[in-house]
Scaffold this active site. Structure first.
Site, mmCIF file in Angstrom:
data_model
loop_
_atom_site.group_PDB
_atom_site.id
_atom_site.type_symbol
_atom_site.label_atom_id
_atom_site.label_comp_id
_atom_site.label_asym_id
_atom_site.label_seq_id
_atom_site.Cartn_x
_atom_site.Cartn_y
_atom_site.Cartn_z
ATOM 1 N N GLU A 194 -1.281 5.315 6.862
ATOM 2 C CA GLU A 194 -0.119 4.450 6.635
ATOM 3 C C GLU A 194 0.727 5.091 5.554
ATOM 4 O O GLU A 194 0.236 5.332 4.447
ATOM 5 C CB GLU A 194 -0.543 3.040 6.197
ATOM 6 C CG GLU A 194 -1.124 2.217 7.320
ATOM 7 C CD GLU A 194 -1.448 0.786 6.921
ATOM 8 O OE1 GLU A 194 -0.717 0.207 6.089
ATOM 9 O OE2 GLU A 194 -2.443 0.253 7.451
ATOM 10 N N ASN A 200 -9.973 -1.480 7.048
ATOM 11 C CA ASN A 200 -8.641 -1.031 6.621
ATOM 12 C C ASN A 200 -8.393 -1.568 5.219
ATOM 13 O O ASN A 200 -8.684 -2.734 4.931
ATOM 14 C CB ASN A 200 -7.577 -1.598 7.568
ATOM 15 C CG ASN A 200 -6.176 -1.509 6.987
ATOM 16 O OD1 ASN A 200 -5.586 -0.431 6.945
ATOM 17 N ND2 ASN A 200 -5.638 -2.631 6.520
ATOM 18 N N GLU A 201 -7.878 -0.728 4.356
ATOM 19 C CA GLU A 201 -7.596 -1.154 2.978
ATOM 20 C C GLU A 201 -8.728 -2.038 2.472
ATOM 21 O O GLU A 201 -8.504 -3.189 2.043
ATOM 22 C CB GLU A 201 -6.231 -1.851 2.879
ATOM 23 C CG GLU A 201 -5.097 -0.883 3.156
ATOM 24 C CD GLU A 201 -3.705 -1.363 2.763
ATOM 25 O OE1 GLU A 201 -3.539 -2.527 2.375
ATOM 26 O OE2 GLU A 201 -2.777 -0.541 2.828
ATOM 27 N N GLU A 253 1.020 -2.264 14.746
ATOM 28 C CA GLU A 253 0.170 -3.381 14.333
ATOM 29 C C GLU A 253 0.668 -4.679 14.977
ATOM 30 O O GLU A 253 1.858 -4.818 15.293
ATOM 31 C CB GLU A 253 0.229 -3.500 12.797
ATOM 32 C CG GLU A 253 -0.591 -4.661 12.246
ATOM 33 C CD GLU A 253 -0.798 -4.587 10.719
ATOM 34 O OE1 GLU A 253 -0.073 -3.828 10.056
ATOM 35 O OE2 GLU A 253 -1.688 -5.301 10.230
ATOM 36 N N TYR A 291 2.589 3.988 0.323
ATOM 37 C CA TYR A 291 3.952 3.541 0.650
ATOM 38 C C TYR A 291 4.884 3.914 -0.507
ATOM 39 O O TYR A 291 4.439 4.141 -1.636
ATOM 40 C CB TYR A 291 3.978 2.022 0.855
ATOM 41 C CG TYR A 291 3.369 1.599 2.176
ATOM 42 C CD1 TYR A 291 4.130 1.620 3.334
ATOM 43 C CD2 TYR A 291 2.044 1.186 2.273
ATOM 44 C CE1 TYR A 291 3.589 1.238 4.565
ATOM 45 C CE2 TYR A 291 1.494 0.800 3.496
ATOM 46 C CZ TYR A 291 2.279 0.831 4.633
ATOM 47 O OH TYR A 291 1.752 0.461 5.844
ATOM 48 N N GLN A 347 6.051 1.613 10.547
ATOM 49 C CA GLN A 347 5.333 1.514 11.798
ATOM 50 C C GLN A 347 6.249 1.944 12.940
ATOM 51 O O GLN A 347 7.402 2.262 12.702
ATOM 52 C CB GLN A 347 4.851 0.095 11.990
ATOM 53 C CG GLN A 347 3.858 -0.363 10.904
ATOM 54 C CD GLN A 347 3.100 -1.640 11.247
ATOM 55 O OE1 GLN A 347 3.199 -2.162 12.334
ATOM 56 N NE2 GLN A 347 2.326 -2.153 10.264
HETATM 57 O O1 AHR Z 1 1.881 -1.782 7.387
HETATM 58 C C1 AHR Z 1 1.809 -3.063 6.839
HETATM 59 C C2 AHR Z 1 0.540 -3.317 6.046
HETATM 60 O O2 AHR Z 1 0.504 -2.496 4.932
HETATM 61 C C3 AHR Z 1 -0.756 -3.023 6.734
HETATM 62 O O3 AHR Z 1 -1.191 -4.047 7.558
HETATM 63 C C4 AHR Z 1 -1.691 -2.845 5.580
HETATM 64 O O4 AHR Z 1 -2.766 -1.998 5.879
HETATM 65 C C5 AHR Z 1 -0.803 -2.324 4.472
HETATM 66 O O5 AHR Z 1 -0.973 -3.002 3.298
#
Ligand code: AHR
Length: 514
Positions: free
Chosen positions: A317, A193-194, A46, A260, A366
């Protein structure tokens, strides 16, 4: 009475030892499952902090050796990792990205502010042509994420046309003028995204309608049609999976879920990346179960809404997310990478393999310098993280055929009130025809001993690699000897029994020989 009690205690000790010795991993080589798509080992890059700029892109004029602006050392390390796929340009960044800002002469591209990540200038030096140059240098597939936040259906459709068009439409001629005659090969294209959060704070019903609207206009030559991706739910929330799979039909190939892992389980006050107690170690590793549970739940929903099993699930992600490295720009998401991250990655792989029927792609967050990165750079130097080595160990599983791997008498690993299975196993028949087994011993203190069987018999021997270190937060730091590096691992059968000794906090990946 005392004598009897002592005898009983002795029997119990022997019993416990016998139980420990009885831990067995049984691979069923005669029950092939789905193929583990190589894109499960995909990566995410990103426009965030030094993830792209500095970390990978230094520009053609840089003294740091590069090929058309991309660092040679970083590209070589990523090629070694057999990175199969890269997602770009975001993330939250994608929903404010206008692709036309990133084409044409670099000196003329507009400078914007990266409002999501650190408020720093974004000079658009890396745009569409540069991104495709990177994936072509890597030999990887391309996943482009379109802007649904501040963009328009026209902009998303035209970006696709710019990348894939073949005729003499003005937009295609523009690509040619910008140096690219033949179309770019694009494998995945996502709308938003999201979208439940930074991508527009939408409700799934609203997004489903918007997706239906925008997707109508996504057109490419048939032989260069990417898989079209809808932005899905977060963490354990499967509502989006349900609503999207019920309501979208056209140009819809898969749902991108995000998950996450934070030591505290909370986004605010996540916990440190290094220097943590054992309770934080087990907290991270035990949370991988939530991914497994979420996938199991998603599969039930999808099997109902999509019985033909056409829709794919992507985890585009995932990874560890800690408090930012002290002294760093908090918007750059810089964090240390330790042995714990390597085990976290390996446990994710096991889960993705187990759900390979639907999970066809994932992107660790990432690739370089951001969150759970493969590589950390500083000026012209780089270091390979423990996570890099975990990915490297598992490369034989790319496109392998999954095989069931059952653990008998799996020891329980417990710290305070948190417990999890001590061992995790995965198996697959690699593209080279060999049978591979991946093992994780999550216990931070206790080694594990297990016997390995294929069906009812013991293999003659195994050969592979082991990843471990002395400390839970062992890491590889610039200018210091690396603490987490793979070591050779092998074992031979004795009297028809193959015993593997796994150190505490370790990953072992072996090929079965004979
Ligand atoms: O990876 C960092 C961020 O985490 C991304 O930009 C977003 O999609 C997520 O909240």
């Amino acid at each position: 009475m005392k004598k009897q009690l002592l005898a009983l205690a002795a029997t119990l000790v022997v019993g416990v030892q016998a139980l420990a010795a009885d831990v067995k991993v049984v691979v069923s080589a005669d029950q092939p499952g789905p193929v583990i798509h190589r894109n499960i080992y995909g990566q995410f890059a990103e426009h965030l902090g030094t993830g792209i700029y500095e970390g990978m892109w230094v520009g053609p004029e840089s003294k740091i050796p590069n090929v058309r602006g991309w660092r040679k050392d970083v590209v070589a390390a990523l090629k070694d990792l057999k990175v199969p796929l890269v997602r770009w340009p975001g993330g939250c960044f994608a929903d404010e990205y206008h692709w036309r800002d990133g084409i044409g002469p670099r000196s003329k591209r507009p400078v914007k502010v990266n409002t999501h990540w650190g408020g720093v200038p974004e000079n658009n030096a890396v745009g569409t042509h540069e991104f495709f140059d990177l994936v072509e240098q890597l030999g990887a597939e391309a996943y482009v994420n379109a802007n649904m936040g501040t963009g328009s259906p026209q902009e998303a459709a035209e970006w696709l046309e710019y990348m894939t068009g073949e005729g003499n439409a003005t937009i295609v001629e523009q690509r040619r003028k910008n140096g690219r005659d033949k179309p770019f090969r694009i494998h995945y294209y996502a709308l938003g995204n999201e979208t439940w959060g930074c991508g527009g704070n939408m409700r799934p019903e609203y997004y489903a309608d918007l997706y239906r609207h925008w997707a109508t206009f996504l057109k490419t030559p048939a032989h260069n049609r990417p898989k079209f991706i809808a932005s899905g739910g977060n963490d354990t929330d499967t509502t989006w999976t349900d609503v999207l799979s019920k309501n979208i039909r056209h140009n819809f190939d898969g749902i991108a879920h995000h998950a996450y892992t934070f030591p505290t389980g909370r986004f605010e006050g996540k916990g440190p990346a290094a220097g943590f107690p054992e309770s934080d170690w087990i907290s991270m590793l035990s949370q991988v179960k939530k991914i497994d549970d979420t996938l199991a739940k998603s599969r039930v929903i999808l099997d109902k809404n999509d019985p033909a099993k056409r829709l794919e699930v992507y985890f585009d992600e995932w990874g560890s997310w800690y408090d930012p490295e002290p002294g760093s720009n908090p918007g750059f998401l810089v964090q240390r990478n330790t042995l714990r991250d390597a085990l976290l990655a390996a446990l994710h792989f096991h889960v993705f393999h187990a759900h390979a029927e639907r999970v066809k792609m994932s992107n660790v967050a990432q690739m370089v310098n951001v969150l759970q990165a493969m590589i950390l750079t500083s000026k012209d130097k780089l270091v390979l993280t423990p996570t890099y080595h975990a990915f490297k160990l598992y490369t034989p599983f790319q496109d392998a055929t999954s095989l069931p791997a059952r653990i008998e008498n799996n020891p329980v690993y417990k710290v305070g009130a948190t417990e999890m299975p001590g061992l995790s196993a995965t198996a697959g028949r690699g593209k080279d025809g060999k049978l591979y087994v991946g093992l994780v011993n999550s216990n931070a203190n206790q080694p594990a001993e297990l016997t390995l069987q294929v069906g009812t018999s013991a293999p003659k021997s195994v050969k592979g690699q082991l990843l471990t270190a002395g400390a839970m937060d062992a890491q590889n730091e610039l200018g210091k000897p690396a603490q987490v590096v793979p070591q050779a691992f092998e074992a031979q059968a004795v009297d028809g029994k193959l015993t593997l000794k796994l150190p505490a906090k370790s990953i072992v990946v072996v090929a079965i020989e004979g």
